[in-house]
Design a protein around this motif. Sequence first.
Motif: not given
Length: 298
Positions: A19-24
């Motif tokens: 999720i963090a990678l997707l948003i980043g």
Amino acid sequence: MFFYAAKVLWFLLQPSTLIALLIGYGSVLIWTGWARWGRRFVSAGAVLLLVAGLSPLGNALILPLEDRFPRTNLDAEPAPSGFIVLGGAEDRLVGQARGAPTLNEAGERMLEAAILARLFPQAKIAFSGGDAGLLYKSDSEAAGAGALLTELGILRDQLILEANARDTYENAVFLKSELEKRGALGNGKRWLLITSAYHMPRAMGVFREAGLAVEPWPVDYRTRGPADLTRPFDKVSEGLRRVDVAAREWVGLFAYWVSARSDALLPAPLATNLGCDLVRPGATEAGGSPASPCRPNS
């Protein structure tokens, strides 16, 4: 090699990291010619964050694992010869630095071991846990467990400490070797396995595959039961952590089964028929009997 690969891959694949990678990644794309895709990625990541963090998704994922193995009957004969406690209840990095016990949310593993040791003073307490750190090294969990359990009143000669295992597979293999050396296995010997309820299915499958017969004593329950299937979380961090913990176990079950480290994809109690156990072809229980009472549907 399996241990290191599992650590690295899981860091990249766990839901919170994805999720963090997707948003980043989406945030970076917004400032490029791919802005439309960037907004899509950020929006998708935000929705997933809210669903994983606030909805009962984590409870729905972990509940089937917690309910898979009920506690064994302590009154059955013969009396327990010993209790096996798996590591994972301590933060040895902090404990070693502070010189104090540092139990985490799985601390019930240690508490139950102390309670059962008092109920069965003739039984041994076999603890298995080394140093599973990659970036930061500490002493073994067994060192901390030995100190804590003796402080809780367990006699030192009642303890068996295995200090090299870094994961569940090594727990079973190394501990079996240690118990065999001590003549603690065989006919008339009855060992109970203490670990978190959500971890019990994978642990039972691994111990069966290793040829070490154990009975389940699950602890560290994270849910009340079906009632929590409709209970949302009041903190995004808590819900997200619950999803991470549950997803790690489901992925671990599959990885251990594929790598022949577990006797079944989803191990089940052998005394009851809880549905298809998806037994790995050729797997057997210690002693040569079939590993499970159920087989894949044809």
